[in-house]
Design an enzyme around this catalytic site. Structure first.
Site, PDB file in Angstrom:
ATOM      1  CG  MET A 120      -1.891  -1.133   1.286  1.00 34.21           C
ATOM      2  SD  MET A 120      -2.943  -1.076   2.779  1.00 34.21           S
ATOM      3  CE  MET A 120      -1.746  -1.510   4.032  1.00 34.21           C
ATOM      4  N   GLY A 208       1.291   4.288   4.746  1.00 34.86           N
ATOM      5  CA  GLY A 208       2.090   3.437   3.873  1.00 34.86           C
ATOM      6  C   GLY A 208       2.560   2.151   4.511  1.00 34.86           C
ATOM      7  CB  SER A 209       1.850  -0.359   5.859  1.00 40.82           C
ATOM      8  OG  SER A 209       0.556   0.197   5.703  1.00 40.82           O
ATOM      9  NE  ARG A 210       4.804  -7.640   2.529  1.00 36.28           N
ATOM     10  CZ  ARG A 210       6.012  -8.159   2.640  1.00 36.28           C
ATOM     11  NH1 ARG A 210       7.081  -7.404   2.476  1.00 36.28           N
ATOM     12  NH2 ARG A 210       6.167  -9.428   2.928  1.00 36.28           N
TER      13      ARG A 210
END
Length: 250
Positions: A120, A208-210
Protein backbone atom coordinates in the site's frame (compact mmCIF):
# COMPACT_ATOMS: atom_id res chain seq x y z
CA UNK A 1 -41.25 -1.31 -6.22
CA UNK A 2 -40.99 -4.93 -7.34
CA UNK A 3 -38.24 -5.49 -9.87
CA UNK A 4 -36.55 -2.16 -9.15
CA UNK A 5 -32.74 -2.24 -9.34
CA UNK A 6 -31.06 -0.90 -6.22
CA UNK A 7 -27.47 0.07 -5.49
CA UNK A 8 -25.39 -1.29 -2.59
CA UNK A 9 -27.06 1.13 -0.18
CA UNK A 10 -30.59 0.17 -1.19
CA UNK A 11 -31.14 3.30 -3.30
CA UNK A 12 -32.88 3.32 -6.64
CA UNK A 13 -30.28 5.59 -8.23
CA UNK A 14 -26.52 5.34 -8.41
CA UNK A 15 -24.47 8.51 -8.11
CA UNK A 16 -20.91 9.43 -7.22
CA UNK A 17 -20.29 10.84 -3.76
CA UNK A 18 -17.28 11.92 -1.76
CA UNK A 19 -15.91 9.07 0.37
CA UNK A 20 -16.26 9.53 4.09
CA UNK A 21 -13.24 10.15 6.33
CA UNK A 22 -12.60 7.53 8.97
CA UNK A 23 -12.85 8.95 12.53
CA UNK A 24 -9.27 7.81 13.21
CA UNK A 25 -8.05 10.36 10.66
CA UNK A 26 -10.26 13.36 11.40
CA UNK A 27 -8.13 14.54 14.32
CA UNK A 28 -4.96 14.42 12.20
CA UNK A 29 -6.64 16.41 9.43
CA UNK A 30 -7.88 19.05 11.87
CA UNK A 31 -4.44 19.32 13.48
CA UNK A 32 -2.86 19.79 10.03
CA UNK A 33 -5.37 22.54 9.17
CA UNK A 34 -4.70 24.28 12.49
CA UNK A 35 -0.96 24.23 11.92
CA UNK A 36 -1.35 25.60 8.37
CA UNK A 37 -3.47 28.53 9.61
CA UNK A 38 -0.69 29.76 11.90
CA UNK A 39 1.64 30.88 9.07
CA UNK A 40 -1.33 32.00 6.95
CA UNK A 41 -3.23 34.12 9.48
CA UNK A 42 -0.73 34.99 12.19
CA UNK A 43 2.63 35.19 10.42
CA UNK A 44 1.53 36.10 6.88
CA UNK A 45 3.84 33.41 5.46
CA UNK A 46 1.75 32.41 2.46
CA UNK A 47 4.65 30.60 0.83
CA UNK A 48 4.59 28.20 3.80
CA UNK A 49 0.91 28.29 4.72
CA UNK A 50 -0.65 27.34 1.38
CA UNK A 51 1.50 24.21 0.86
CA UNK A 52 0.69 23.19 4.42
CA UNK A 53 -3.01 23.65 3.72
CA UNK A 54 -2.72 21.43 0.65
CA UNK A 55 -0.93 18.87 2.80
CA UNK A 56 -3.92 18.97 5.17
CA UNK A 57 -6.16 17.92 2.30
CA UNK A 58 -3.76 15.06 1.65
CA UNK A 59 -4.07 13.92 5.26
CA UNK A 60 -7.87 13.75 4.95
CA UNK A 61 -7.51 11.88 1.63
CA UNK A 62 -5.22 9.31 3.25
CA UNK A 63 -7.92 8.38 5.77
CA UNK A 64 -10.75 8.20 3.22
CA UNK A 65 -13.12 5.31 3.79
CA UNK A 66 -15.12 4.54 0.63
CA UNK A 67 -17.98 2.06 0.52
CA UNK A 68 -17.22 -1.28 -1.11
CA UNK A 69 -19.44 -3.86 -2.83
CA UNK A 70 -18.37 -7.22 -1.37
CA UNK A 71 -18.63 -10.37 -3.55
CA UNK A 72 -21.00 -12.96 -2.14
CA UNK A 73 -20.34 -16.69 -1.87
CA UNK A 74 -19.00 -19.16 0.67
CA UNK A 75 -16.00 -20.03 -1.51
CA UNK A 76 -14.69 -16.47 -1.92
CA UNK A 77 -11.60 -15.00 -0.24
CA UNK A 78 -11.43 -11.24 -0.82
CA UNK A 79 -8.50 -8.85 -0.60
CA UNK A 80 -8.01 -7.32 2.87
CA UNK A 81 -6.17 -4.28 1.50
CA UNK A 82 -6.00 -1.86 -1.42
CA UNK A 83 -2.72 -1.76 -3.29
CA UNK A 84 -0.31 -3.57 -5.57
CA UNK A 85 0.32 -7.33 -5.49
CA UNK A 86 4.07 -7.13 -4.89
CA UNK A 87 4.84 -10.80 -4.09
CA UNK A 88 3.27 -14.24 -4.44
CA UNK A 89 5.37 -16.92 -2.75
CA UNK A 90 5.25 -20.32 -1.08
CA UNK A 91 6.17 -19.89 2.59
CA UNK A 92 5.51 -21.25 6.06
CA UNK A 93 2.85 -19.18 7.86
CA UNK A 94 4.19 -17.02 10.72
CA UNK A 95 4.89 -18.91 13.92
CA UNK A 96 2.45 -16.71 15.82
CA UNK A 97 -0.38 -18.01 13.63
CA UNK A 98 0.66 -21.67 13.99
CA UNK A 99 1.76 -22.32 17.57
CA UNK A 100 -0.57 -23.07 20.47
CA UNK A 101 -1.41 -19.70 22.01
CA UNK A 102 -3.02 -21.20 25.12
CA UNK A 103 -6.57 -20.39 24.03
CA UNK A 104 -7.41 -23.97 23.11
CA UNK A 105 -8.16 -22.98 19.51
CA UNK A 106 -5.67 -24.48 17.00
CA UNK A 107 -3.81 -22.17 14.67
CA UNK A 108 -2.84 -22.63 11.05
CA UNK A 109 -1.32 -26.02 10.17
CA UNK A 110 2.41 -26.44 9.49
CA UNK A 111 3.55 -26.63 5.90
CA UNK A 112 4.06 -24.20 3.01
CA UNK A 113 1.11 -22.13 1.77
CA UNK A 114 0.70 -19.34 -0.76
CA UNK A 115 1.39 -15.88 0.65
CA UNK A 116 0.07 -12.89 -1.28
CA UNK A 117 1.75 -9.60 -0.33
CA UNK A 118 -0.15 -6.37 -0.99
CA UNK A 119 1.89 -3.16 -0.93
CA UNK A 120 0.00 0.00 0.00
CA UNK A 121 1.47 3.33 -1.05
CA UNK A 122 0.47 6.55 0.69
CA UNK A 123 -2.04 7.12 -2.12
CA UNK A 124 -4.00 3.92 -1.43
CA UNK A 125 -6.95 3.54 0.94
CA UNK A 126 -5.51 2.19 4.19
CA UNK A 127 -8.63 0.70 5.78
CA UNK A 128 -8.13 -3.08 5.97
CA UNK A 129 -11.02 -5.55 5.69
CA UNK A 130 -11.78 -9.13 6.65
CA UNK A 131 -11.05 -11.59 3.79
CA UNK A 132 -13.71 -14.05 5.04
CA UNK A 133 -16.59 -14.13 7.50
CA UNK A 134 -15.96 -15.75 10.86
CA UNK A 135 -14.64 -15.31 14.39
CA UNK A 136 -11.41 -13.46 15.17
CA UNK A 137 -9.42 -16.21 16.90
CA UNK A 138 -6.12 -14.37 17.28
CA UNK A 139 -4.83 -10.82 17.19
CA UNK A 140 -1.07 -10.74 17.84
CA UNK A 141 0.91 -7.48 17.86
CA UNK A 142 4.70 -7.67 17.46
CA UNK A 143 6.94 -4.58 17.78
CA UNK A 144 9.78 -4.35 15.28
CA UNK A 145 11.65 -2.27 12.72
CA UNK A 146 10.34 0.14 10.09
CA UNK A 147 12.15 -1.01 6.95
CA UNK A 148 10.75 -0.66 3.45
CA UNK A 149 7.57 -2.78 3.53
CA UNK A 150 8.24 -3.92 -0.04
CA UNK A 151 11.20 -6.03 1.15
CA UNK A 152 10.58 -9.73 1.75
CA UNK A 153 12.27 -9.67 5.18
CA UNK A 154 9.79 -7.03 6.37
CA UNK A 155 7.40 -9.94 7.05
CA UNK A 156 9.69 -11.10 9.86
CA UNK A 157 11.47 -7.95 11.06
CA UNK A 158 9.05 -5.01 10.82
CA UNK A 159 6.40 -4.00 13.33
CA UNK A 160 3.34 -6.10 12.50
CA UNK A 161 0.01 -7.44 13.64
CA UNK A 162 -1.32 -10.92 12.86
CA UNK A 163 -5.00 -11.77 12.41
CA UNK A 164 -6.47 -15.27 12.42
CA UNK A 165 -10.13 -15.61 11.39
CA UNK A 166 -11.99 -18.92 11.55
CA UNK A 167 -15.20 -19.61 9.67
CA UNK A 168 -18.07 -21.56 11.17
CA UNK A 169 -17.05 -24.62 9.11
CA UNK A 170 -13.50 -24.56 10.50
CA UNK A 171 -11.66 -22.92 7.60
CA UNK A 172 -8.98 -20.49 8.84
CA UNK A 173 -7.37 -17.52 7.09
CA UNK A 174 -4.38 -15.67 8.50
CA UNK A 175 -3.22 -12.24 7.40
CA UNK A 176 -0.69 -9.72 8.70
CA UNK A 177 -0.57 -5.93 8.78
CA UNK A 178 3.06 -4.80 8.35
CA UNK A 179 4.33 -1.29 9.07
CA UNK A 180 6.69 0.34 6.58
CA UNK A 181 9.16 3.22 6.34
CA UNK A 182 6.60 5.91 7.09
CA UNK A 183 3.96 3.93 9.01
CA UNK A 184 4.23 4.34 12.74
CA UNK A 185 1.07 2.79 14.11
CA UNK A 186 -1.12 -0.21 13.39
CA UNK A 187 -4.68 0.28 14.62
CA UNK A 188 -7.09 -2.68 15.07
CA UNK A 189 -10.87 -2.19 15.05
CA UNK A 190 -11.65 -5.68 16.37
CA UNK A 191 -10.51 -8.01 19.16
CA UNK A 192 -10.33 -11.79 19.68
CA UNK A 193 -13.80 -13.28 19.94
CA UNK A 194 -15.44 -10.73 17.65
CA UNK A 195 -17.53 -12.07 14.78
CA UNK A 196 -16.83 -10.30 11.49
CA UNK A 197 -18.43 -10.35 8.05
CA UNK A 198 -16.45 -10.68 4.84
CA UNK A 199 -15.35 -7.21 3.78
CA UNK A 200 -15.89 -5.72 7.24
CA UNK A 201 -13.40 -3.07 8.35
CA UNK A 202 -10.93 -4.62 10.83
CA UNK A 203 -8.09 -2.09 11.08
CA UNK A 204 -5.73 0.36 9.41
CA UNK A 205 -2.03 1.18 9.16
CA UNK A 206 -1.06 4.82 9.16
CA UNK A 207 0.91 6.19 6.21
CA UNK A 208 2.09 3.44 3.87
CA UNK A 209 2.63 -0.27 4.54
CA UNK A 210 1.81 -3.84 3.48
CA UNK A 211 -0.58 -6.71 4.17
CA UNK A 212 0.33 -10.40 3.77
CA UNK A 213 -2.45 -12.96 3.25
CA UNK A 214 -1.89 -16.69 3.80
CA UNK A 215 -4.19 -18.78 1.62
CA UNK A 216 -5.26 -22.30 2.71
CA UNK A 217 -2.97 -25.08 1.45
CA UNK A 218 -3.81 -26.13 -2.11
CA UNK A 219 -5.56 -22.87 -2.98
CA UNK A 220 -4.58 -21.17 -6.24
CA UNK A 221 -4.51 -17.34 -6.27
CA UNK A 222 -6.70 -15.53 -8.79
CA UNK A 223 -4.52 -12.41 -8.85
CA UNK A 224 -1.17 -11.73 -10.55
CA UNK A 225 2.05 -9.97 -9.61
CA UNK A 226 1.75 -6.26 -10.36
CA UNK A 227 -2.06 -6.26 -10.25
CA UNK A 228 -3.84 -3.39 -8.49
CA UNK A 229 -6.49 -4.73 -6.15
CA UNK A 230 -9.30 -3.29 -4.02
CA UNK A 231 -10.00 -4.27 -0.41
CA UNK A 232 -13.33 -5.99 0.08
CA UNK A 233 -13.98 -6.29 -3.67
CA UNK A 234 -11.12 -8.07 -5.44
CA UNK A 235 -11.30 -11.87 -5.17
CA UNK A 236 -7.90 -13.25 -4.13
CA UNK A 237 -8.91 -16.91 -4.39
CA UNK A 238 -11.87 -19.22 -4.70
CA UNK A 239 -12.19 -22.50 -2.83
CA UNK A 240 -13.74 -25.43 -4.68
CA UNK A 241 -15.65 -27.93 -2.56
CA UNK A 242 -12.81 -30.51 -2.58
CA UNK A 243 -10.14 -27.95 -1.76
CA UNK A 244 -12.32 -26.55 1.01
CA UNK A 245 -12.61 -29.99 2.62
CA UNK A 246 -8.87 -30.56 2.31
CA UNK A 247 -8.11 -27.18 3.87
CA UNK A 248 -10.38 -27.82 6.84
CA UNK A 249 -8.98 -31.32 7.34
CA UNK A 250 -5.46 -29.95 7.65
Amino acid sequence: MAGQLLDNKGRGEVSWSWPSIHPEGRKFGLIAIGLSLIPLLLLDWEIVGWPMLLLSAGVFAFFRDPERVVPQGDNVIVAPADGLVSMIAQVEPPEELRVDDGSGAPGLPDGPVTRISIFMSVFDVHINRAPISGTVQRLVYIPGKFMNADLDKASEENERQHFLIERQDGLKIGFTQIAGLVARRIVPFVKPGDIVAVGQRVGLIRFGSRVDVYLPAGTEPKVLMGQKIVAGETILAELGSQKLLEGIAQ
